[in-house]
Design an enzyme around this catalytic site. Structure first.
Site, mmCIF file in Angstrom:
data_model
loop_
_atom_site.group_PDB
_atom_site.id
_atom_site.type_symbol
_atom_site.label_atom_id
_atom_site.label_comp_id
_atom_site.label_asym_id
_atom_site.label_seq_id
_atom_site.Cartn_x
_atom_site.Cartn_y
_atom_site.Cartn_z
ATOM 1 N N TYR A 32 0.799 -0.960 -0.158
ATOM 2 C CA TYR A 32 -0.053 -0.023 -0.081
ATOM 3 C C TYR A 32 0.832 1.221 -0.101
ATOM 4 O O TYR A 32 1.663 1.463 0.894
ATOM 5 C CB TYR A 32 -0.845 0.144 1.202
ATOM 6 C CG TYR A 32 -1.996 -0.964 1.320
ATOM 7 C CD1 TYR A 32 -3.124 -0.847 0.582
ATOM 8 C CD2 TYR A 32 -1.652 -2.300 1.760
ATOM 9 C CE1 TYR A 32 -4.354 -1.500 0.857
ATOM 10 C CE2 TYR A 32 -2.622 -3.217 1.676
ATOM 11 C CZ TYR A 32 -3.934 -3.031 1.259
ATOM 12 O OH TYR A 32 -4.972 -4.005 1.162
ATOM 13 N N PRO A 59 -12.285 -0.025 -1.051
ATOM 14 C CA PRO A 59 -11.707 -1.315 -1.193
ATOM 15 C C PRO A 59 -10.475 -1.342 -0.559
ATOM 16 O O PRO A 59 -9.778 -2.251 -0.519
ATOM 17 C CB PRO A 59 -11.471 -1.466 -2.890
ATOM 18 C CG PRO A 59 -11.493 -0.069 -3.461
ATOM 19 C CD PRO A 59 -12.322 0.648 -2.582
ATOM 20 N N LYS A 99 -12.468 -5.246 2.822
ATOM 21 C CA LYS A 99 -13.685 -5.552 3.691
ATOM 22 C C LYS A 99 -14.765 -5.802 2.754
ATOM 23 O O LYS A 99 -15.801 -6.545 3.561
ATOM 24 C CB LYS A 99 -13.808 -4.417 4.457
ATOM 25 C CG LYS A 99 -12.685 -4.203 5.541
ATOM 26 C CD LYS A 99 -12.326 -5.113 6.532
ATOM 27 C CE LYS A 99 -11.011 -5.386 7.154
ATOM 28 N NZ LYS A 99 -10.680 -6.532 7.570
ATOM 29 N N TYR A 119 -7.137 -5.435 9.808
ATOM 30 C CA TYR A 119 -7.257 -5.878 8.478
ATOM 31 C C TYR A 119 -7.325 -7.587 8.523
ATOM 32 O O TYR A 119 -7.975 -7.948 7.479
ATOM 33 C CB TYR A 119 -5.576 -5.641 8.209
ATOM 34 C CG TYR A 119 -5.438 -5.895 6.731
ATOM 35 C CD1 TYR A 119 -5.342 -4.755 5.890
ATOM 36 C CD2 TYR A 119 -4.836 -7.069 6.216
ATOM 37 C CE1 TYR A 119 -5.311 -4.935 4.455
ATOM 38 C CE2 TYR A 119 -4.861 -7.299 4.596
ATOM 39 C CZ TYR A 119 -4.930 -6.048 4.049
ATOM 40 O OH TYR A 119 -4.909 -6.172 2.497
#
Length: 393
Positions: free
Chosen positions: A201, A293, A297, A385
């Site tokens: 990320y 997104p 989830k 997460y």
């Protein structure tokens, strides 16, 4: 026709609910307005929480996910040109996620349903719901030039954000909450090896990027673009150049490019409808809520919903008690809002917002620096997460 539970929508939520109910001995029929091929052709994400893997196991459809899925024990956060790993496995007493495409989850569920000879009606036109506020719920649809009706005890609305289920609820009986983000994700699917064995990320001055994968040989990459951007404006070469510019030097060197199999822009929004039950009608998945997104989830919230709903229906038919059905909406919404909060926070942390400018970028970098160096903050990220457990009725 007569069944106990009529399920609207043959996406992963509806199919998983149907399989869980079948395993519990509860009769069900699935009605889907699209063809089976269309449903299978939808490209979606595929990061599965342990709760989702456990539900697939309960449904008897986890063999391929366990054999071919990629277990991930951590994620990497990239900011200020350097990557930092969040050890989810170590921070959550051994929990992890599994990368396995939603298309493959759908395929496994379709094949299991077909093998059992369970009823799925594809290409059903003009689906409508009736009597869910009475003792005689019914579903009507048209197929092959004829109108059909299914009588049932309950209706499960698993037909997504644009489906008929939520739209059938009177406006004064439902409350909706929504946030639209000023950007989208330009995504490319390509048959190239992933740039890293775990997800990256990236927070950069050029905007967010995500390096993900579907398998060891198929990658899914995203870059943040303005909400009004058009996919036609992006050649494969332009996409790869922009992604490369948002990566750290090592990832940039390892990036393998290739022709796109699929390219699209996904808008980002947060959306919740309350409640999730209206008499004999129960909403589940995207029919009731949408998350950005960023936190992976969406599918996991949908599977959690049908996990709750299947268990509540088991209790209803097995113990002749409606108490679990009465708690369905509240239990789901507690989990939904926690996931909405996490997805909103992670989205706000990782993306470039036009109105915040250079100051906002510095604040994000400071928070990320705190996050990766604080055990407490890293643990909070890891716990959210990998996913929260389902509560008991």
């Amino acid at each position: 026709m007569r069944t106990q539970v009529a399920i609207i929508g043959a996406g992963p939520a509806g199919l998983l609910l149907g399989q869980l109910l079948f395993k519990a001995g509860i009769d069900n029929i699935i009605v889907e307005r699209q063809s089976g091929d269309y449903v299978l052709g939808r490209i979606r994400a595929g990061v599965l929480e342990q709760v989702t893997m456990d539900l697939l196991a309960r449904a008897g459809v986890d063999a391929r996910a366990k054999a071919e899925g990629l277990p991930h024990e951590g994620i990497e956060l990239l900011f200020k040109g350097a990557r930092h790993r969040i050890d989810m496995h170590g921070l959550t007493n051994g929990k992890q996620v599994t990368v396995y495409g939603q298309t493959e989850v759908t395929r496994d569920l379709m094949e299991a349903r077909s093998a059992e000879g369970l009823a799925t009606i594809y290409s059903a036109a003009n689906v409508s719901l009736h009597g869910f506020d009475s003792q005689r719920p019914r579903v009507r649809y048209e197929k092959d030039g004829q109108t059909h009706e299914i009588e049932c005890d309950f209706i499960a609305g698993c037909d997504g954000y644009h489906g008929v289920s939520r739209a059938s609820v009177p406006a004064d009986a439902i409350q909706t909450y929504e946030k639209i983000y000023p950007f989208g994700w330009l995504g490319v699917l390509a048959d190239v090896p992933p740039v890293s064995h775990e997800l990256i990320y990236a927070n950069t001055e050029r905007g967010f990027a995500l390096c993900s994968m579907r398998s060891a040989h198929r990658s899914r990459y995203y870059v943040q673009v303005p909400a009004d951007e058009k996919v036609q404006n992006w050649s494969d070469e332009a996409f790869w150049n922009e992604l490369r510019a948002r990566l750290d030097p090592e990832a940039r060197e390892r990036l393998v490019t290739g022709p796109s199999l699929e390219k699209s822009i996904a808008p980002l929004r947060s959306f919740v409808a309350e409640p999730m039950r209206f008499g004999a009608l129960f909403l589940a998945g995207d029919a009731a809520h949408i998350v950005p997104p960023t936190g992976a989830k969406g599918l996991n919230l949908a599977t959690a919903d049908v996990g709750y709903l299947s268990r509540a229906l088991e209790i209803f038919y097995g113990e002749k008690s409606a108490s679990a059905l009465d708690r369905y909406s509240d239990l789901c919404l507690r989990r939904v809002w926690k996931a909405e909060r996490f997805s909103w926070w992670f989205t706000s942390l990782m993306h470039r917002f036009p109105e915040t400018g250079a100051f906002g970028q510095k604040i994000q970098e400071a928070e990320l620096d705190y996050l990766v160096h604080s055990h407490a903050a890293s643990t909070a990220l890891a716990e959210n997460y990998v996913g929260l457990p389902l509560e008991d009725f």
